[in-house]
Write a protein that holds these residues in place. Structure first.
Motif, PDB file in Angstrom:
ATOM      1  N   PHE A  38       0.821  -1.186  -0.097  1.00 34.51           N
ATOM      2  CA  PHE A  38       0.055  -0.068   0.166  1.00 34.51           C
ATOM      3  C   PHE A  38       0.954   1.286  -0.153  1.00 34.51           C
ATOM      4  O   PHE A  38       1.904   1.222   0.584  1.00 34.51           O
ATOM      5  CB  PHE A  38      -0.908   0.050   1.005  1.00 34.51           C
ATOM      6  CG  PHE A  38      -1.754  -1.214   1.107  1.00 34.51           C
ATOM      7  CD1 PHE A  38      -2.730  -1.091   0.166  1.00 34.51           C
ATOM      8  CD2 PHE A  38      -2.002  -1.908   2.251  1.00 34.51           C
ATOM      9  CE1 PHE A  38      -3.681  -2.032   0.287  1.00 34.51           C
ATOM     10  CE2 PHE A  38      -2.712  -3.057   2.143  1.00 34.51           C
ATOM     11  CZ  PHE A  38      -3.860  -3.179   1.351  1.00 34.51           C
ATOM     12  N   PRO A  39       0.466   2.269  -0.384  1.00 40.29           N
ATOM     13  CA  PRO A  39       1.097   3.597  -0.536  1.00 40.29           C
ATOM     14  C   PRO A  39       1.135   4.131   1.013  1.00 40.29           C
ATOM     15  O   PRO A  39       0.444   3.893   1.799  1.00 40.29           O
ATOM     16  CB  PRO A  39       0.223   4.610  -1.408  1.00 40.29           C
ATOM     17  CG  PRO A  39      -1.196   4.020  -1.501  1.00 40.29           C
ATOM     18  CD  PRO A  39      -1.109   2.636  -1.159  1.00 40.29           C
ATOM     19  N   ALA A  40       2.466   4.752   1.218  1.00 41.06           N
ATOM     20  CA  ALA A  40       2.552   5.391   2.648  1.00 41.06           C
ATOM     21  C   ALA A  40       3.228   6.709   2.479  1.00 41.06           C
ATOM     22  O   ALA A  40       3.968   6.866   1.378  1.00 41.06           O
ATOM     23  CB  ALA A  40       3.452   4.195   3.433  1.00 41.06           C
ATOM     24  N   CYS A  62      -5.431  10.311  -8.528  1.00 38.05           N
ATOM     25  CA  CYS A  62      -5.869   8.869  -7.924  1.00 38.05           C
ATOM     26  C   CYS A  62      -6.947   8.425  -8.862  1.00 38.05           C
ATOM     27  O   CYS A  62      -8.061   9.165  -8.763  1.00 38.05           O
ATOM     28  CB  CYS A  62      -6.209   8.800  -6.535  1.00 38.05           C
ATOM     29  SG  CYS A  62      -6.794   7.298  -5.909  1.00 38.05           S
ATOM     30  N   PRO A  63      -6.689   7.265  -9.692  1.00 34.99           N
ATOM     31  CA  PRO A  63      -7.968   6.926 -10.493  1.00 34.99           C
ATOM     32  C   PRO A  63      -9.160   6.323  -9.622  1.00 34.99           C
ATOM     33  O   PRO A  63     -10.087   6.481 -10.157  1.00 34.99           O
ATOM     34  CB  PRO A  63      -7.514   5.868 -11.232  1.00 34.99           C
ATOM     35  CG  PRO A  63      -6.148   5.475 -10.548  1.00 34.99           C
ATOM     36  CD  PRO A  63      -5.641   6.500  -9.695  1.00 34.99           C
ATOM     37  N   THR A  64      -8.927   6.029  -8.394  1.00 37.87           N
ATOM     38  CA  THR A  64     -10.211   5.320  -7.614  1.00 37.87           C
ATOM     39  C   THR A  64     -10.650   6.436  -6.523  1.00 37.87           C
ATOM     40  O   THR A  64     -11.462   5.959  -5.839  1.00 37.87           O
ATOM     41  CB  THR A  64      -9.790   4.258  -6.834  1.00 37.87           C
ATOM     42  OG1 THR A  64      -8.730   4.483  -6.135  1.00 37.87           O
ATOM     43  CG2 THR A  64      -9.209   2.948  -7.901  1.00 37.87           C
ATOM     44  N   GLN A  65     -10.084   7.643  -6.637  1.00 44.40           N
ATOM     45  CA  GLN A  65     -10.661   8.638  -5.733  1.00 44.40           C
ATOM     46  C   GLN A  65     -10.525   8.206  -4.162  1.00 44.40           C
ATOM     47  O   GLN A  65     -11.460   8.489  -3.411  1.00 44.40           O
ATOM     48  CB  GLN A  65     -11.975   9.071  -6.108  1.00 44.40           C
ATOM     49  CG  GLN A  65     -12.067   9.737  -7.528  1.00 44.40           C
ATOM     50  CD  GLN A  65     -11.700  11.097  -7.678  1.00 44.40           C
ATOM     51  OE1 GLN A  65     -12.220  11.746  -7.454  1.00 44.40           O
ATOM     52  NE2 GLN A  65     -10.438  11.203  -8.605  1.00 44.40           N
ATOM     53  N   CYS A  66      -9.331   7.517  -3.961  1.00 48.41           N
ATOM     54  CA  CYS A  66      -9.659   7.078  -2.479  1.00 48.41           C
ATOM     55  C   CYS A  66      -8.669   7.834  -1.501  1.00 48.41           C
ATOM     56  O   CYS A  66      -8.609   7.400  -0.396  1.00 48.41           O
ATOM     57  CB  CYS A  66      -9.007   5.367  -2.556  1.00 48.41           C
ATOM     58  SG  CYS A  66      -7.342   5.252  -3.034  1.00 48.41           S
ATOM     59  N   MET A  67      -8.127   8.769  -2.053  1.00 49.67           N
ATOM     60  CA  MET A  67      -7.243   9.777  -1.134  1.00 49.67           C
ATOM     61  C   MET A  67      -7.935  10.990  -0.770  1.00 49.67           C
ATOM     62  O   MET A  67      -8.729  11.337  -1.613  1.00 49.67           O
ATOM     63  CB  MET A  67      -5.956  10.113  -1.873  1.00 49.67           C
ATOM     64  CG  MET A  67      -5.257   8.686  -2.516  1.00 49.67           C
ATOM     65  SD  MET A  67      -3.958   9.187  -3.662  1.00 49.67           S
ATOM     66  CE  MET A  67      -2.763   8.989  -2.078  1.00 49.67           C
ATOM     67  N   GLU A 114       5.407   6.795  -1.013  1.00 46.98           N
ATOM     68  CA  GLU A 114       5.998   5.542  -1.681  1.00 46.98           C
ATOM     69  C   GLU A 114       5.126   4.389  -1.432  1.00 46.98           C
ATOM     70  O   GLU A 114       4.433   4.218  -0.757  1.00 46.98           O
ATOM     71  CB  GLU A 114       7.335   5.129  -0.998  1.00 46.98           C
ATOM     72  CG  GLU A 114       8.464   6.021  -1.268  1.00 46.98           C
ATOM     73  CD  GLU A 114       9.321   5.589  -2.441  1.00 46.98           C
ATOM     74  OE1 GLU A 114       8.793   5.020  -3.218  1.00 46.98           O
ATOM     75  OE2 GLU A 114      10.034   6.641  -2.816  1.00 46.98           O
ATOM     76  N   MET A 115       5.386   3.419  -2.679  1.00 47.21           N
ATOM     77  CA  MET A 115       4.728   2.206  -2.417  1.00 47.21           C
ATOM     78  C   MET A 115       5.381   1.083  -1.228  1.00 47.21           C
ATOM     79  O   MET A 115       6.463   0.714  -1.563  1.00 47.21           O
ATOM     80  CB  MET A 115       4.423   1.341  -3.701  1.00 47.21           C
ATOM     81  CG  MET A 115       3.892   2.133  -4.711  1.00 47.21           C
ATOM     82  SD  MET A 115       2.088   2.651  -4.337  1.00 47.21           S
ATOM     83  CE  MET A 115       1.197   1.344  -4.534  1.00 47.21           C
ATOM     84  N   SER A 116       4.764   1.072  -0.215  1.00 50.86           N
ATOM     85  CA  SER A 116       5.521   0.461   1.157  1.00 50.86           C
ATOM     86  C   SER A 116       5.288  -1.040   0.703  1.00 50.86           C
ATOM     87  O   SER A 116       4.867  -1.366  -0.148  1.00 50.86           O
ATOM     88  CB  SER A 116       4.860   0.713   2.303  1.00 50.86           C
ATOM     89  OG  SER A 116       3.578   0.214   2.517  1.00 50.86           O
TER      90      SER A 116
HETATM   91  S1  SF4 Z   1      -3.064   6.513  -7.038  1.00 50.68           S
HETATM   92 FE1  SF4 Z   1      -4.815   5.830  -5.659  1.00 50.68          FE
HETATM   93  S2  SF4 Z   1      -5.336   3.557  -6.303  1.00 50.68           S
HETATM   94 FE2  SF4 Z   1      -3.338   4.303  -7.105  1.00 50.68          FE
HETATM   95  S3  SF4 Z   1      -1.865   3.637  -5.720  1.00 50.68           S
HETATM   96 FE3  SF4 Z   1      -2.338   5.586  -5.120  1.00 50.68          FE
HETATM   97  S4  SF4 Z   1      -3.740   5.494  -3.566  1.00 50.68           S
HETATM   98 FE4  SF4 Z   1      -3.834   3.577  -4.665  1.00 50.68          FE
END
Ligand code: SF4
Ligand code: SF4
Length: 192
Positions: A38-40, A62-67, A114-116
């Motif tokens: 997951f991103p951290a 972010c393509p899923t709008q999760c942030m 970063e992608m942890s």
């Molecule tokens: S851009 Fe959004 S979906 Fe992609 S890794 Fe980052 S938080 Fe996850």
């Protein structure tokens, strides 16, 4: 009879064979260095604050709008302790919706995300995997320690400096080559 014995032998050999799968979650296979979790958010240990300035570029991309997040004035900048005028106030990622695409890391200009290696956050509630700023920073610090993290911009600058340092040696080779060529010409002329 023979076939029955043959079958039993196959079963026996399979039973005694070294397993190729792990009994997850009791057993964990070692992670590969390049594994993406997951991103951290990363932590600037020199200043004692996050690298994230809350610019929201990653949030927009972010393509899923999760942030989501907020930007605030950095009190350390006012005290002359930090060059960051703005800093992240709140940050949240809904990891249940994150698809681990890494776009947030690609678009960040501040070495802040970063992608942890973290990949085992599970929860029964639908939105139970919403992680806040302190948790994202904990994940980031852990990743920084595990991977001997160097800020990507510093890494790029070091590579560019090394390339620049190597350049005179290459350029220095040119006159030598020219001198060699000159010697060859002189030899040819004297032969003629
Ligand atoms: S851009 Fe959004 S979906 Fe992609 S890794 Fe980052 S938080 Fe996850
Ligand atoms: S992680 Fe990077 S892109 Fe996202 S808000 Fe922070 S500084 Fe901006």
């Amino acid at each position: 009879m023979f076939n029955a014995l043959k079958g039993m032998l196959v079963t026996l050999s399979t039973t005694l064979r070294k397993p190729v799968t792990a009994q997850y979650p009791k057993q964990h296979l070692p992670l590969q260095e390049r594994q993406w979790g997951f991103p951290a958010l990363t932590w600037d240990g020199e200043v004692g604050e996050p690298y994230c300035v809350g610019c929201m570029v990653c949030v927009r991309m972010c393509p899923t709008q999760c942030m989501s997040g907020t930007m605030v004035d950095n009190p350390k900048h006012a005290e002359g302790e930090s060059t960051r005028r703005k800093i992240i106030g709140d940050f949240e990622i809904n990891l249940g919706r994150c698809i681990l695409c890494g776009i947030c890391v690609e678009v960040c200009n501040f070495d802040a995300i970063e992608m942890s290696h973290e990949h085992e956050i599970s929860h029964y509630a639908r939105n139970g995997r919403r992680v806040d700023l302190p948790m994202l920073l904990d994940m980031g610090v852990k990743y920084q320690h595990e991977s001997n993290w160097i800020p990507p911009t510093k890494k790029k600058a070091a590579v560019a400096a090394a390339a620049k340092a190597a350049a005179p040696a290459v350029e220095g080779g040119a006159p030598a080559a020219e001198a060699e060529a000159g010697e060859d010409t002189a030899e040819k002329e004297s032969e003629a």
